[in-house]
Design an enzyme around this catalytic site. Structure first.
Site, PDB file in Angstrom:
ATOM      1  N   HIS A   1       0.830  -0.970   0.072  1.00 23.94           N
ATOM      2  CA  HIS A   1      -0.108   0.030   0.093  1.00 23.94           C
ATOM      3  C   HIS A   1       0.910   1.303  -0.153  1.00 23.94           C
ATOM      4  O   HIS A   1       1.983   1.439   0.555  1.00 23.94           O
ATOM      5  CB  HIS A   1      -0.842  -0.086   1.094  1.00 23.94           C
ATOM      6  CG  HIS A   1      -2.002  -0.691   1.200  1.00 23.94           C
ATOM      7  ND1 HIS A   1      -3.166  -0.730   2.078  1.00 23.94           N
ATOM      8  CD2 HIS A   1      -2.451  -1.922   0.177  1.00 23.94           C
ATOM      9  CE1 HIS A   1      -3.923  -1.809   1.623  1.00 23.94           C
ATOM     10  NE2 HIS A   1      -3.490  -2.289   0.448  1.00 23.94           N
TER      11      HIS A   1
ATOM     12  N   GLU B   1       0.839   4.218   1.677  1.00 27.81           N
ATOM     13  CA  GLU B   1       1.214   4.814   2.784  1.00 27.81           C
ATOM     14  C   GLU B   1       2.107   3.905   3.467  1.00 27.81           C
ATOM     15  O   GLU B   1       3.308   4.535   4.149  1.00 27.81           O
ATOM     16  CB  GLU B   1       0.079   4.918   3.670  1.00 27.81           C
ATOM     17  CG  GLU B   1      -1.194   5.590   3.185  1.00 27.81           C
ATOM     18  CD  GLU B   1      -2.196   4.795   2.441  1.00 27.81           C
ATOM     19  OE1 GLU B   1      -1.682   3.675   1.834  1.00 27.81           O
ATOM     20  OE2 GLU B   1      -3.236   5.169   2.656  1.00 27.81           O
TER      21      GLU B   1
ATOM     22  N   CYS C   1      -6.091   2.783   4.825  1.00 26.97           N
ATOM     23  CA  CYS C   1      -7.197   1.393   5.016  1.00 26.97           C
ATOM     24  C   CYS C   1      -7.298   1.282   6.645  1.00 26.97           C
ATOM     25  O   CYS C   1      -6.264   1.328   7.417  1.00 26.97           O
ATOM     26  CB  CYS C   1      -6.689   0.401   4.289  1.00 26.97           C
ATOM     27  SG  CYS C   1      -5.153  -0.292   4.762  1.00 26.97           S
TER      28      CYS C   1
ATOM     29  N   CYS D   1      -2.856   0.442   7.190  1.00 29.46           N
ATOM     30  CA  CYS D   1      -2.062   1.792   6.987  1.00 29.46           C
ATOM     31  C   CYS D   1      -2.698   2.831   8.082  1.00 29.46           C
ATOM     32  O   CYS D   1      -1.746   3.604   8.759  1.00 29.46           O
ATOM     33  CB  CYS D   1      -2.152   2.364   5.566  1.00 29.46           C
ATOM     34  SG  CYS D   1      -1.670   1.489   4.654  1.00 29.46           S
TER      35      CYS D   1
HETATM   36 ZN   LIG Z   1      -3.584   0.449   3.306  1.00 25.45          ZN
END
Ligand SMILES: [Zn+2]
Length: 178
Positions: free
Chosen positions: A63, A65, A110, A120
């Site tokens: 992801h 982040e 998320c 995240c």
């Molecule tokens: Zn995430």
């Protein structure tokens, strides 16, 4: 460079421009039919870019982040393992908070994810970041949203710049079926 990030819950012109940088980064994400394309930029109070990341940058489950936070850890001399919290690696979260660091993400961080145990939003809280600027909230397509709520419950300022939502969504038109 867009300049110094804002400091409060109101979005500044610099915030808008930094978020545009995050959206531009999201375009680098390798395509996926089962995940969004997201870009993230971590910026210090003086307008210095500390780290960047985009979806699937280092592997198919990455992801944006967490990639950026892992690089932030590397930059602080902590080595870097994607998905590991900075706090677990000995970074005092308050140090980053005092530095007034802002993370810009083209999508709400998320709260739930299938691919890795740490969402995240939790990684951001652990890293000690106190301000998050996003373009749009995660639609419940692959996982429930809720990252912004988790961040706010932890005292993190979440700034949504809805004027950039369409641009951030457009990068994901295929996966959204739009
Ligand atoms: Zn995430």
């Amino acid at each position: 460079m867009p300049g110094e990030p804002g400091r409060g819950s109101a979005a500044t012109e610099a915030d808008r421009r930094w978020l545009c940088e995050a959206i531009e980064l999201s375009r680098c994400s390798p395509p996926s039919a089962s995940a969004f394309a997201v870009g993230a930029v971590v910026v210090a109070a003086d307008g210095t870019v500390l780290a960047t990341g985009y979806s699937r940058e280092g592997g198919p489950k990455d992801h944006a982040e967490e990639v950026a936070l892992a690089k932030l850890g590397q930059g602080l001399g902590l080595g870097g393992v994607v998905g590991s919290g900075l706090a677990e690696r000995g970074v005092a979260g308050s140090e980053l908070a005092e530095r007034g660091v802002t993370i810009y993400s083209s999508l709400e961080p998320c709260r739930f994810r299938a691919s890795r145990p740490r969402p995240c939003a939790e990684l951001i809280i652990e890293a000690g970041l106190r301000r998050v600027v996003i373009a749009w909230l995660e639609p419940p397509l692959f996982a429930a949203g809720g990252g912004a709520g988790l961040l706010r419950a932890a005292g993190v300022t979440v700034v949504e710049i809805g004027g950039l939502a369409a641009e951030a969504r457009a990068v994901n038109a295929a996966v959204l079926g739009e």
